[in-house]
Motif scaffolding. Sequence first.
Motif, short mmCIF file in Angstrom:
data_model
loop_
_atom_site.label_atom_id
_atom_site.label_comp_id
_atom_site.label_asym_id
_atom_site.label_seq_id
_atom_site.Cartn_x
_atom_site.Cartn_y
_atom_site.Cartn_z
N VAL A 153 37.62 38.00 49.53
CA VAL A 153 37.60 38.06 48.06
C VAL A 153 38.56 39.12 47.52
O VAL A 153 39.14 38.94 46.44
CB VAL A 153 36.17 38.27 47.51
CG1 VAL A 153 35.62 39.65 47.89
CG2 VAL A 153 36.12 38.05 46.01
N HIS A 154 38.76 40.19 48.26
CA HIS A 154 39.65 41.26 47.79
C HIS A 154 41.09 40.78 47.60
O HIS A 154 41.86 41.41 46.88
CB HIS A 154 39.59 42.46 48.74
CG HIS A 154 39.97 42.13 50.15
ND1 HIS A 154 39.19 41.32 50.95
CD2 HIS A 154 41.04 42.48 50.90
CE1 HIS A 154 39.76 41.18 52.14
NE2 HIS A 154 40.89 41.87 52.12
N THR A 155 41.45 39.65 48.21
CA THR A 155 42.79 39.09 48.03
C THR A 155 42.83 38.05 46.91
O THR A 155 43.89 37.50 46.62
CB THR A 155 43.28 38.42 49.33
OG1 THR A 155 42.49 37.26 49.60
CG2 THR A 155 43.22 39.39 50.51
N LYS A 156 41.68 37.80 46.29
CA LYS A 156 41.58 36.74 45.28
C LYS A 156 41.22 37.27 43.90
O LYS A 156 41.00 36.50 42.97
CB LYS A 156 40.55 35.71 45.74
CG LYS A 156 40.99 35.06 47.04
CD LYS A 156 39.96 34.16 47.64
CE LYS A 156 40.54 33.61 48.95
NZ LYS A 156 39.58 32.89 49.72
N VAL A 157 41.13 38.58 43.77
CA VAL A 157 40.84 39.21 42.49
C VAL A 157 41.85 40.33 42.24
O VAL A 157 42.47 40.84 43.18
CB VAL A 157 39.40 39.81 42.45
CG1 VAL A 157 38.36 38.74 42.64
CG2 VAL A 157 39.23 40.92 43.48
N ASP A 158 41.97 40.69 40.98
CA ASP A 158 42.74 41.87 40.60
C ASP A 158 41.72 42.84 40.01
O ASP A 158 41.27 42.67 38.87
CB ASP A 158 43.81 41.51 39.58
CG ASP A 158 44.68 42.71 39.17
OD1 ASP A 158 44.24 43.86 39.36
OD2 ASP A 158 45.78 42.47 38.65
N ALA A 159 41.33 43.82 40.82
CA ALA A 159 40.30 44.76 40.39
C ALA A 159 40.75 45.58 39.18
O ALA A 159 39.94 45.94 38.34
CB ALA A 159 39.91 45.68 41.55
N ALA A 160 42.05 45.86 39.07
CA ALA A 160 42.56 46.67 37.96
C ALA A 160 42.38 45.96 36.61
O ALA A 160 42.16 46.61 35.60
CB ALA A 160 44.02 47.03 38.18
N THR A 161 42.49 44.64 36.62
CA THR A 161 42.35 43.88 35.37
C THR A 161 41.03 43.13 35.29
O THR A 161 40.79 42.39 34.33
CB THR A 161 43.51 42.88 35.20
OG1 THR A 161 43.47 41.94 36.28
CG2 THR A 161 44.85 43.59 35.16
N ASP A 162 40.17 43.29 36.32
CA ASP A 162 38.86 42.64 36.35
C ASP A 162 39.00 41.11 36.25
O ASP A 162 38.29 40.45 35.50
CB ASP A 162 37.98 43.18 35.21
CG ASP A 162 36.50 42.90 35.43
OD1 ASP A 162 36.01 43.12 36.55
OD2 ASP A 162 35.84 42.45 34.48
N THR A 163 39.94 40.57 37.04
CA THR A 163 40.29 39.16 36.93
C THR A 163 40.20 38.44 38.27
O THR A 163 40.68 38.96 39.29
CB THR A 163 41.74 39.02 36.40
OG1 THR A 163 41.87 39.76 35.19
CG2 THR A 163 42.11 37.58 36.14
N LEU A 164 39.61 37.26 38.26
CA LEU A 164 39.64 36.36 39.41
C LEU A 164 40.98 35.64 39.34
O LEU A 164 41.21 34.84 38.42
CB LEU A 164 38.47 35.38 39.35
CG LEU A 164 38.41 34.30 40.42
CD1 LEU A 164 38.28 34.90 41.82
CD2 LEU A 164 37.25 33.35 40.15
N THR A 165 41.88 35.92 40.27
CA THR A 165 43.26 35.45 40.18
C THR A 165 43.56 34.21 41.01
O THR A 165 44.52 33.50 40.71
CB THR A 165 44.23 36.57 40.62
OG1 THR A 165 43.87 36.99 41.94
CG2 THR A 165 44.18 37.75 39.67
N ASP A 166 42.79 33.93 42.03
CA ASP A 166 43.09 32.83 42.94
C ASP A 166 42.75 31.49 42.30
O ASP A 166 41.58 31.20 41.99
CB ASP A 166 42.31 33.00 44.24
CG ASP A 166 42.67 31.96 45.27
OD1 ASP A 166 43.79 32.03 45.81
OD2 ASP A 166 41.84 31.05 45.50
N GLU A 167 43.75 30.65 42.08
CA GLU A 167 43.56 29.38 41.36
C GLU A 167 42.70 28.40 42.15
O GLU A 167 41.92 27.65 41.56
CB GLU A 167 44.90 28.76 41.00
CG GLU A 167 45.60 29.47 39.85
CD GLU A 167 44.75 29.60 38.59
OE1 GLU A 167 44.06 28.64 38.21
OE2 GLU A 167 44.77 30.69 37.98
N THR A 168 42.81 28.39 43.48
CA THR A 168 41.97 27.50 44.28
C THR A 168 40.50 27.87 44.11
O THR A 168 39.65 27.01 43.89
CB THR A 168 42.38 27.54 45.76
OG1 THR A 168 43.75 27.13 45.88
CG2 THR A 168 41.50 26.64 46.62
#
Length: 189
Positions: A153-168
């Motif tokens: 999960v740490h590769t699928k979120v941007d903790a700095a912006t509090d965003t789930l970034t992984d489109e899949t």
Amino acid sequence: MSKDGPITFAVMLGSLRKASFNGIVARALPGLAPADVTIQPLASVGALPIYDADIQAEGFPAEVTAMADAVRAADGVIIISPEYNYSIPGGLKNAIDWLSRLPNQPFAGKPIAIQTASMSPLGGVRCQYHLRQSMVFLDARILNKPEVIIGAVHTKVDAATDTLTDETTRGIIKAQLENFAAYARRHHG
């Protein structure tokens, strides 16, 4: 009995950490839900005292009854959790234990969806297994598919912006929420 119209899901978060990856996933849900679905977080599972039958004998704490009322009022509950020691985090298990002891047990007949996220490649599958066991005992109606198990999960979120970034991952969650809305409507009762 089926329900038409808008529905509401309550979210029970199993992590207490402020910068929790599971918290990021939970906060992404409203933006991924169908237009007629409202998603509301429950109070923190960390707000409940540790379950103790002596406390229960004196009366259920207000935090417990408030959480139970919110679960009862929701059309379904989404449990989002990390995995601790191959199982359910203590705070989440404690909340389930408290709610299970109330009269008019709030999980009975309630549609439940489970999502887990972990830094491990397995994404919390053992936590899901144990949550499913508890929910079966409590006579909840568990959505089986699609499963949301987020590994690394740490590769699928941007903790700095509090965003789930992984489109899949976003697509899988969106599909689960669509299916859960239909499931909750079929099992509303």
